[in-house]
Each structure stands twice: as C-alpha cells, then as structure tokens.
Design an enzyme around this catalytic site. Structure first.
Site, mmCIF file in Angstrom:
data_model
loop_
_atom_site.group_PDB
_atom_site.id
_atom_site.type_symbol
_atom_site.label_atom_id
_atom_site.label_comp_id
_atom_site.label_asym_id
_atom_site.label_seq_id
_atom_site.Cartn_x
_atom_site.Cartn_y
_atom_site.Cartn_z
ATOM 1 C CG HIS A 30 -1.825 1.394 0.889
ATOM 2 N ND1 HIS A 30 -1.175 2.379 1.605
ATOM 3 C CD2 HIS A 30 -3.476 0.994 1.080
ATOM 4 C CE1 HIS A 30 -3.165 3.160 1.830
ATOM 5 N NE2 HIS A 30 -3.956 2.073 1.341
ATOM 6 C CG ASP A 38 0.059 -2.401 6.277
ATOM 7 O OD1 ASP A 38 -0.493 -2.539 7.407
ATOM 8 O OD2 ASP A 38 0.268 -1.354 5.165
ATOM 9 C CD GLN A 51 -7.058 -4.735 3.635
ATOM 10 O OE1 GLN A 51 -8.075 -5.441 3.596
ATOM 11 N NE2 GLN A 51 -7.555 -3.193 3.399
ATOM 12 C CE LYS A 110 -8.863 -0.571 5.555
ATOM 13 N NZ LYS A 110 -7.313 -0.866 5.394
ATOM 14 C CB CYS A 126 -3.894 4.053 -1.144
ATOM 15 S SG CYS A 126 -5.228 5.397 -0.901
#
Length: 678
Positions: free
Chosen positions: A391, A468, A471, A494, A632
């Site tokens: 991202h 990260d 997600q 999220k 993104c």
C-alpha cells in the site's frame, strides 16, 4: 395521559390551569400524594423497576431486545471441543486457489420450508420497549423472549423489507448464466444449512457463573462468562480482566451500570452468519431501493451493535480526559482506555501492554516508526526492503526517509500469481539492510505473504521488521510471539472498530531505545526550558489527547470477534472466498487480478469492455458496494498491466447471497442489460 411538549412549551389540555385532573388519574394520584407529603407513586414504581432490573445474576437488567436478538442459555462446556466435530469432507479445489474447497452448501439451494425450519438463530423480529414491565414465565427472561416462535413455525422472510439478506439472490438472475453458479448437491429439508455446515466450526458458549453475573457489564464487553486460563484454543482468551469494571464503586447508581446484552445467537455451536448479520444494523439499509450488499470491507468494515453501544455508553457515562485528574470520570475513562490496551495486547499475543501504542491508524503507525525509529537508525547508504505488494502508506514514508537520509529503497518482486518470490527477496539483503517492511495481506490482491519466513530471513541478515497488518487482523489470528516481528501496525476500522484509532506494536527493547515523534502533553515526566524527560513506552509515543472513546470502541470490537473466534471467522471466510472465486471465474471476459495460493478476503478483477468506475457505478445501482480504483496500491496493479480494478472484499457477515447478487449483476452487465433490468 396528556403531556406537555418540551419543545413548544404548551400546557396540557383541560378547563383549568394545569389541566383537568379528573381526566388524568395518574396525575391526580401524583398530586394527591404530593399534597399529603407522600412519595410520588410514579417515582416509586420507576425506582422499583430499576431495582429489579439491576439485580445481579439476571439478564432482565435492561429489558430491551433488539430486532432478532435472542438470550443465549448457558451451554455445556464440552461444546468447546473442536475435535468433536466431524472431519472435513474431501472437496475439489478452485482454479487459482490451490488447496481450497470449491463446493460448499448454500442456503439458496434449500426449499423455503427447509430454510425456515433449519436455520438456527433466525427468529422473527421482537422489539420490547425499554419501559416495558411485562411479567415473565421464566425468571430473569422477558415474556417477549418466552414467546419467541420456534424455528419450525417461523414465517417466510423472503421479500419482507429489513430481511433482504435472507432472500435468495437467485431471484435476481433475470437471465441465468450458461453454467450454474451453485456447485454441489441440493440440500434437503432438515439438513444442516451452509451457515452451520462448515466442518469443525464451533463457537464457544461458556456458562455464566454467579460471580460473573454480579459484575456490572459495559456494552461491548463479552457477556459469556469467565473462561478458564490455560484454555488449549489460542483464540479463547480470558475475557474477565476488565479493570474499568472492577474500578467502579460497588454503590454506583443503576444508571452507570450497563447490563449484559446478548448479541449474535451462537448457542447452536456453529457459525450462524444470519445471527451475526443481525448484530450490524447498517446491513438493514437499502440503497437505490435494494438491500445493501456491503462488499467494500478492505476499505472499511461495518460496526456491530456491541461497538455502537459501547461508544454511546462511554460518552454518556465515562467521557473525560485520561491520566490527568483525580475525579471519578477521569478514573473511569482512564480505566476504560487502559483496559482496551490490555485487550489489544491479548488480541496480538504481545508480551506486555508497554508494547502497545495507540495511534490514529496504520498509516500514522508506519509514519511513527519511520520518523522515530527510522530517523535514529537509518543513515546514508543504508537500505530498506519492501515488496511490490505494498500500500502507498508502506512506500511513501520510507521514500521520504530515504530522501532525507540518503538511504536506498529496494523492492522484492512477486510472481504472476501475486506472491512474493522469496529467493529474490532474500537476495536483496546485505550488511547495509536496516529494515524490511511488508504487508501481511495485500489490500489490492488479497495475497497472504509468508510472514514467518520473511521475518526469519530479515533477522538472519540483522535487519528489523515492520509488518503492515491492516488487512489481516479481521480475517485470521495474528501472534506476535510466533511472528517475532519488531513492529506490527493495524487500523481499528478494518476490524469492526471506529475510525480514528489504530495500533503500533513494538518490541519492548526496540521501543525503549526509540525517541518520541510528537511532543506535547501526556508523554512527559518533567519539562523545564532547558530539558524534557520523557515517559517510558508507550506513553512517550502518545502525545496530547488521543482518540479515547475510539480506543474503547476498539476494545469492544476485539471482544466481539474473540467471542465468535478468529478460527471460526477464518474458516467461514475461506470457504466463502472459494465460492466467490468459482462464481466470478465463470463470467466471460472477467479477469481476476491476484491468484496466489494463499489469499484472504479480496477479489480484484477487470471486465473486458468496461471501465472499472462504470462497473462500480452499475453495481451501486443494485445496492452493491465495491471499491473501484487503484486502491492506493498503484505499483502492484501496474505489475499486472492495469491501472485500476474492481475490488469486492469479504468479511464475516457476508453470505453466498451477497456473492450471488454481485455475480448476477455482472452477468447482466456483460449481457448488455441496464442495471434496472436485473
């Protein structure tokens, strides 16, 4: 009874000033009691009702039942055993999703009678006004609950507004595809429906003890009692450590004690997606006259009533700044905030709450690491390794740091399925590599990266690692002890929590040697004009007033997903992803972007002859929300020769009917029919 309008200031009707008492017996009784020096009967009645509603050990503490909610009776502890479920049958695999079953049962294949009689947890809507004082036939249970219809006697919900998610999406197929969408045998009446047929899918139901029932509960906290420590299942953690509840005075007024409110009915021992859907009020919305189909979960997830209630409770009863005052509300707010930090620690399996930093989201978390740890540890000619999947939020901060320091950003390639090429990734490391930063799950492709192997490679070469997890946290259990990463970031919105809150996990030894990024209040021990002494982690990284209520909401969201069980969520979404993959691959001219063997949630595609923004607009006309654009993540899309994709993405409340609605709309769009003709 006649009442005045507080907005208009009008008086009650009647021939005398103040109204006709003879026409209002209740008012006459109240005024007569007042004249005699006796307590107001209405006040006594209200106080008595509040007293009986607040008796510890009863779920009648607040007789409000949201639409479709059911009280869950205590279940046998043996229902926790995953090994008691039948083994998974051997199923075929979907192209491009190796190892995943391609045939799963679907409720739309059942007769209406079978659906009405076999779906556990599906009940007709019952709404009990908050002021009700109806008698009960079972102690502690409202009469409306005792009167709930049995599953066999339930009416057919198909076509009734507000229950659109129970309607068979097959009816939307104006022109059915050449190949049937539903694979697998038709289910007969009485057999287990899709929502409870996933092998091994069980959800814990733990008896509530008298000690648990006596503790006033705050909305959003788990209401299923105390779990024994040392539970063998990793996703069953002790939910009883609610410090802000323990800190409440024993004599707190009834208005400050929120009673236990049941949410999804999971007493059947299976994953009941329809019961879960009823916890998300926004899923009852209609968009362009159609039931909302929310397939934009990679952008943000919807919020369960548990989180909404917890936020409302915080602002109604606990709102205050934290750590800075001796008054009661400051203590409540501080306890709630720090209890949320402990829940995050447990959720991530971090070693200490000192390793949990609250930020606004994953983007701010990555920037914090870049501007604090990065500025101290990255020097000229040093290198940072990322992957092609990232991202923008995991590219731009490192580019900015490299430009400032004279360092270099190196990029690990991916194969044609969208998976990181581990051999090429390892070749990028050298003695100048200081950091590897990569996504656990790609937001554009859904690729699940081999996180453990990638961390081990980086550590073997002496580099720190940032993962990260924006997600991944809503779809699978994450474990800091097992991963051994140095930093892990995610955003609350999220994972069914509010926006404006996120988390940075950092190893204690790393954080202790990292300077603060923002300066201000709350992160200091002492300030003079000559020198400032900073707090130890995590305080030194939380300058100013943070998103206190949103952090508390994040704690409620974690309670919610842990109550269902991350293993159950993963299993359900895995099968739903396979179902959707098979259905989409049958549409002529549709190309899936990202077909890695290990995937989660995301189904990016392009459709021949259509711009992605036009596909998104056409789907929106059918009430179907997807993301169209570059997400993104422009570098990875360009790796596959496209600038934008259409991106449906799944969450725990999505169903096969949601997928069917999407597929039906795409078939009709491909056939040249306007959205209104579907």
């Amino acid at each position: 009874m006649s009442t005045s309008n507080p907005l208009s200031g009008s008086q009650p009707s009647g021939g005398k000033e103040g109204g006709d008492l003879s026409a209002d017996p209740d008012r006459h009784s109240s005024q007569a009691a007042a004249l005699a020096g006796l307590p107001d009967p209405a006040v006594l009645e209200r106080m008595a009702n509040e007293f009986f509603r607040a008796i510890p050990g009863t779920e009648l503490a607040n007789p409000v039942i949201r639409e479709g909610a059911r009280f869950v009776p205590p279940a046998d502890v043996s229902s926790l055993s995953l090994s008691s479920m039948p083994p998974a049958p051997a199923l075929s695999t979907a192209p491009g999703v190796s190892g995943l079953p391609s045939k799963i049962p679907h409720p739309a294949m059942m007769s209406q009678a079978a659906q009405a009689g076999a779906l556990p947890g599906v009940v007709s809507p019952v709404i009990v006004p908050q002021s009700t004082n109806a008698p009960t036939s079972v102690p502690g249970v409202p009469a409306a609950v005792n009167a709930l219809p049995t599953a066999a006697s339930m009416p057919d919900f198909h076509g009734i507004p507000g229950f659109g998610f129970l309607s068979g999406a097959r009816g939307l197929l104006h022109s059915p595809p050449a190949a049937p969408i539903h694979a697998g045998p038709t289910l007969d009446a009485g057999k287990v429906p899709f929502s409870n047929s996933i092998p091994g899918a069980v959800v814990p139901n733990v008896p509530v003890t008298a000690a648990d029932a006596a503790v006033p509960q705050v909305p959003g906290t788990a209401s299923m009692g105390r779990l024994e420590r040392g539970d063998p299942f990793g996703f069953l953690q002790d939910l009883s450590a609610l410090e802000h509840i323990d800190a409440m005075p024993a004599t707190a007024p009834v208005s400050s004690q929120f009673p236990a409110v049941p949410y999804a009915d999971i007493s059947s021992g299976g994953f009941d997606v329809n019961a879960i859907r009823r916890d998300f009020p926004i899923l009852q919305e209609r968009v362009n006259g159609r039931p909302l189909v929310w397939l934009d979960n990679a952008a943000t997830t919807q919020k369960p009533q548990a989180v909404i209630d917890r936020l409302a409770w915080f602002y109604a009863h606990e709102n205050s700044n934290i750590h800075r005052a001796a008054h009661t509300l400051a203590a409540r707010a501080t306890d709630a905030y720090e209890a949320a930090r402990e829940k995050v620690r447990r959720f991530l399996n971090a070693g200490s709450v000192k390793e949990i930093i609250f930020v606004r989201g994953a983007t701010e978390g990555i920037n914090l690491v870049a501007q604090s740890w990065g500025r101290r540890n990255i020097q000229k000619d040093d290198e940072i390794v990322v992957t092609h999947l990232e991202h923008h939020a995991n590219i731009v901060p490192w580019q900015m740091l490299c430009a400032e320091k004279g360092a270099k950003l190196r990029v690990a390639p991916v194969d044609d399925s969208g998976q990181v090429r581990l051999e090429e990734y390892e070749r990028l490391f050298n003695p100048r590599t200081r950091l590897a930063a990569f996504a656990h799950v790609s937001n554009a492709l859904g690729t699940v990266t081999p996180v453990v192997e990638m961390i081990e490679i980086a550590h073997r070469h002496g580099a720190r690692v940032l993962v990260d997890g924006a997600q991944s946290v809503a779809h699978a259990r994450v474990d800091m002890q097992a991963y051994d990463c140095d930093f892990f970031v995610f955003s609350g919105h999220k994972v069914f929590a509010p926006t404006g809150i996120g988390v940075v996990y950092g190893k204690s030894d790393v954080l202790e040697n990292t300077p603060p990024w923002h300066g201000g209040g709350n992160m200091i021990v002492d300030v003079t004009f000559e020198k400032t002494t900073y707090q130890l982690p995590p305080g030194r990284f939380e300058a100013g007033t943070g998103s206190i209520g949103d952090a508390v909401g994040l704690g409620a969201a974690i309670d919610y997903v842990e109550r269902i069980g991350m293993a159950n969520i993963s299993r359900y979404e895995h099968d739903l992803l396979v179902y959707a993959t098979n259905a989409l691959q049958r549409i002529p001219g549709l190309r899936l972007i990202g077909t890695a063997k290990e995937k989660a949630s995301v189904l990016s595609f392009v459709l021949d002859g259509f711009r992605t923004e036009d596909v998104g607009a056409a789907l929106n006309q059918q009430g179907i929300a997807v993301r169209s654009g570059h997400h993104c993540a422009q570098p990875i899309l360009r790796r596959f020769g496209v600038e934008t994709t259409v991106r449906p993405s799944l969450a725990l409340y999505n169903t096969c009917e949601d997928v069917d609605a999407l597929v039906a709309a795409l078939w009709n769009l491909k056939g040249g029919r306007g959205p209104g003709l579907i």
